[in-house]
Design a protein around this motif. Sequence first.
Motif, PDB file in Angstrom:
ATOM      1  N   GLY A  35       7.586  14.938 -21.663  1.00 62.66           N
ATOM      2  CA  GLY A  35       8.400  16.091 -21.351  1.00 62.66           C
ATOM      3  C   GLY A  35       7.569  17.207 -20.731  1.00 62.66           C
ATOM      4  O   GLY A  35       6.386  17.372 -21.027  1.00 62.66           O
ATOM      5  N   ALA A  36       8.199  17.970 -19.850  1.00 61.52           N
ATOM      6  CA  ALA A  36       7.533  19.102 -19.196  1.00 61.52           C
ATOM      7  C   ALA A  36       8.535  20.237 -19.054  1.00 61.52           C
ATOM      8  O   ALA A  36       9.735  19.998 -18.893  1.00 61.52           O
ATOM      9  N   SER A  37       8.037  21.472 -19.105  1.00 64.62           N
ATOM     10  CA  SER A  37       8.906  22.640 -18.989  1.00 64.62           C
ATOM     11  C   SER A  37       8.425  23.526 -17.856  1.00 64.62           C
ATOM     12  O   SER A  37       7.222  23.660 -17.607  1.00 64.62           O
ATOM     13  N   PHE A  38       9.402  24.166 -17.187  1.00 70.34           N
ATOM     14  CA  PHE A  38       9.078  25.124 -16.131  1.00 70.34           C
ATOM     15  C   PHE A  38      10.261  26.059 -15.933  1.00 70.34           C
ATOM     16  O   PHE A  38      11.408  25.613 -15.825  1.00 70.34           O
ATOM     17  N   ALA A  39       9.984  27.356 -15.933  1.00 72.23           N
ATOM     18  CA  ALA A  39      10.981  28.398 -15.649  1.00 72.23           C
ATOM     19  C   ALA A  39      12.238  28.243 -16.511  1.00 72.23           C
ATOM     20  O   ALA A  39      13.363  28.440 -16.048  1.00 72.23           O
ATOM     21  N   GLY A  40      12.051  27.854 -17.766  1.00 66.99           N
ATOM     22  CA  GLY A  40      13.182  27.734 -18.675  1.00 66.99           C
ATOM     23  C   GLY A  40      13.871  26.387 -18.662  1.00 66.99           C
ATOM     24  O   GLY A  40      14.848  26.173 -19.393  1.00 66.99           O
ATOM     25  N   TYR A  41      13.422  25.473 -17.823  1.00 65.86           N
ATOM     26  CA  TYR A  41      14.005  24.144 -17.749  1.00 65.86           C
ATOM     27  C   TYR A  41      13.058  23.125 -18.408  1.00 65.86           C
ATOM     28  O   TYR A  41      11.854  23.331 -18.466  1.00 65.86           O
ATOM     29  N   HIS A  42      13.642  22.026 -18.870  1.00 62.39           N
ATOM     30  CA  HIS A  42      12.842  20.985 -19.512  1.00 62.39           C
ATOM     31  C   HIS A  42      13.330  19.625 -19.052  1.00 62.39           C
ATOM     32  O   HIS A  42      14.538  19.394 -18.907  1.00 62.39           O
ATOM     33  N   ASN A  43      12.397  18.707 -18.800  1.00 62.05           N
ATOM     34  CA  ASN A  43      12.808  17.370 -18.383  1.00 62.05           C
ATOM     35  C   ASN A  43      11.713  16.360 -18.683  1.00 62.05           C
ATOM     36  O   ASN A  43      10.513  16.677 -18.589  1.00 62.05           O
ATOM     37  N   ASN A  44      12.129  15.151 -19.059  1.00 62.53           N
ATOM     38  CA  ASN A  44      11.174  14.068 -19.293  1.00 62.53           C
ATOM     39  C   ASN A  44      11.302  12.961 -18.244  1.00 62.53           C
ATOM     40  O   ASN A  44      10.810  11.860 -18.427  1.00 62.53           O
ATOM     41  N   TRP A  45      11.988  13.286 -17.153  1.00 59.25           N
ATOM     42  CA  TRP A  45      12.065  12.356 -16.023  1.00 59.25           C
ATOM     43  C   TRP A  45      11.072  12.779 -14.947  1.00 59.25           C
ATOM     44  O   TRP A  45      10.882  13.966 -14.689  1.00 59.25           O
ATOM     45  N   TRP A  46      10.466  11.787 -14.318  1.00 58.58           N
ATOM     46  CA  TRP A  46       9.453  12.021 -13.297  1.00 58.58           C
ATOM     47  C   TRP A  46       9.811  11.242 -12.030  1.00 58.58           C
ATOM     48  O   TRP A  46      10.333  10.131 -12.109  1.00 58.58           O
ATOM     49  N   LEU A  47       9.530  11.852 -10.876  1.00 62.28           N
ATOM     50  CA  LEU A  47       9.859  11.228  -9.592  1.00 62.28           C
ATOM     51  C   LEU A  47       8.590  10.871  -8.840  1.00 62.28           C
ATOM     52  O   LEU A  47       7.650  11.687  -8.767  1.00 62.28           O
ATOM     53  N   LYS A  48       8.565   9.673  -8.288  1.00 60.05           N
ATOM     54  CA  LYS A  48       7.401   9.209  -7.529  1.00 60.05           C
ATOM     55  C   LYS A  48       7.537   9.627  -6.065  1.00 60.05           C
ATOM     56  O   LYS A  48       8.601   9.483  -5.450  1.00 60.05           O
ATOM     57  N   THR A  49       6.451  10.149  -5.485  1.00 59.76           N
ATOM     58  CA  THR A  49       6.467  10.627  -4.101  1.00 59.76           C
ATOM     59  C   THR A  49       5.054  10.616  -3.546  1.00 59.76           C
ATOM     60  O   THR A  49       4.109  10.167  -4.208  1.00 59.76           O
ATOM     61  N   ASP A  50       4.901  11.118  -2.337  1.00 61.82           N
ATOM     62  CA  ASP A  50       3.588  11.380  -1.734  1.00 61.82           C
ATOM     63  C   ASP A  50       3.476  12.888  -1.604  1.00 61.82           C
ATOM     64  O   ASP A  50       4.345  13.520  -0.993  1.00 61.82           O
ATOM     65  N   ASP A  51       2.452  13.496  -2.197  1.00 55.08           N
ATOM     66  CA  ASP A  51       2.417  14.958  -2.234  1.00 55.08           C
ATOM     67  C   ASP A  51       1.858  15.562  -0.952  1.00 55.08           C
ATOM     68  O   ASP A  51       1.465  14.860  -0.014  1.00 55.08           O
ATOM     69  N   ASP A  52       1.838  16.895  -0.907  1.00 53.81           N
ATOM     70  CA  ASP A  52       1.368  17.624   0.269  1.00 53.81           C
ATOM     71  C   ASP A  52      -0.132  17.849   0.253  1.00 53.81           C
ATOM     72  O   ASP A  52      -0.662  18.567   1.102  1.00 53.81           O
ATOM     73  N   SER A  53      -0.817  17.240  -0.719  1.00 57.15           N
ATOM     74  CA  SER A  53      -2.280  17.300  -0.764  1.00 57.15           C
ATOM     75  C   SER A  53      -2.902  16.004  -0.266  1.00 57.15           C
ATOM     76  O   SER A  53      -4.110  15.820  -0.341  1.00 57.15           O
ATOM     77  N   GLY A  54      -2.062  15.094   0.220  1.00 55.82           N
ATOM     78  CA  GLY A  54      -2.556  13.855   0.782  1.00 55.82           C
ATOM     79  C   GLY A  54      -2.613  12.687  -0.193  1.00 55.82           C
ATOM     80  O   GLY A  54      -3.194  11.643   0.124  1.00 55.82           O
ATOM     81  N   ASN A  55      -2.014  12.831  -1.378  1.00 49.16           N
ATOM     82  CA  ASN A  55      -2.043  11.771  -2.389  1.00 49.16           C
ATOM     83  C   ASN A  55      -0.753  10.955  -2.351  1.00 49.16           C
ATOM     84  O   ASN A  55       0.347  11.515  -2.332  1.00 49.16           O
ATOM     85  N   ALA A  56      -0.888   9.638  -2.329  1.00 50.23           N
ATOM     86  CA  ALA A  56       0.265   8.745  -2.280  1.00 50.23           C
ATOM     87  C   ALA A  56       0.634   8.257  -3.678  1.00 50.23           C
ATOM     88  O   ALA A  56      -0.224   8.128  -4.562  1.00 50.23           O
TER      89      ALA A  56
END
Length: 302
Positions: free
Chosen positions: A257-278
């Motif tokens: 689980g992770a929280s940010f700006a009052g929201y909480h979620n334990n789901w994660w999405l796979k992507t390629d980030d803007d720092s060059g990591n796949a």
Amino acid sequence: MKVNNKRRTVAIGIVVGGLAIVGPTAAMANNLHSAGHGPNGPRMITAQGMSHTDSLKQTAVSSNNERTAFNYFVGKGLTAKQSAGVIGNLDQESGMNPKSNQAGGPGRGIAQWSEGGRWETLKKYANKKGKSAESLGLQLDFVWHELNTGGYGFSDLKKATSIDKAVRIFQDQYEICGDCRFDNRSKAAHAAYDKYAHGGGGTKPKPKPKPGNPKPSKVYKNVWAEAPSYKHRDRSAKVGVLHRGKNYFYCQQKGAGASFAGYHNNWWLKTDDDSGNANVWVNATYVSGGVNDGKIPGVRAC
């Protein structure tokens, strides 16, 4: 530039390393600069749209700022080609440096707004917003504010269907320069489009799948706040960031689980980030359309 028949313009030249450089008199140069006054006052321009020194060489560009700016204008509704046209101009003007200060001239910021003119308007805008006039985000907001309230070719820009057309419109109607070095602006715009326009949202192209492996599908979703990316779904090994805007995702899976700006979620999405990591993971709290501890609609399970 048209010459006033009632007044003679005297060009003065100097020789540097065997190269003769000819320009206007200092008095004339002080009255000419890019990003000059808008529709409610005179639009004064320079021969280059930059300082005389900077105009003779390609300005070093901040790739992070460039990507942020591209995503910003796409997020506001411009097409990828229109956004690239804006980026090419700002790259030429300042290298996308919000603290750029024209050597020997009045130009300031990413668009080289003029001290005594539009730069003063920007500072008032920044003060009203409670933000620094030298921040990239504030200056991008001001570009958008001017386009929407001051004209500056906005209606023509929204009709542009090619990168070069967008470059020309923003160059002539927003920057309002003289000898603008259009080729430099066009080259920078096409380069920005090639780097950031995949999917229209400024995301990096995904790695090519290995031969024999099925091509991974992706779904585009809005990332409403800059999100940290991780190698694992347990929030270990933070590796980079995913910027705000339209970004693609391959799939989603439960994790810590992770929280940010009052929201909480334990789901994660796979992507390629803007720092060059796949193939990295971003928590669902940063992606629009979800609910606390719930999946993001439309993204398949991993």
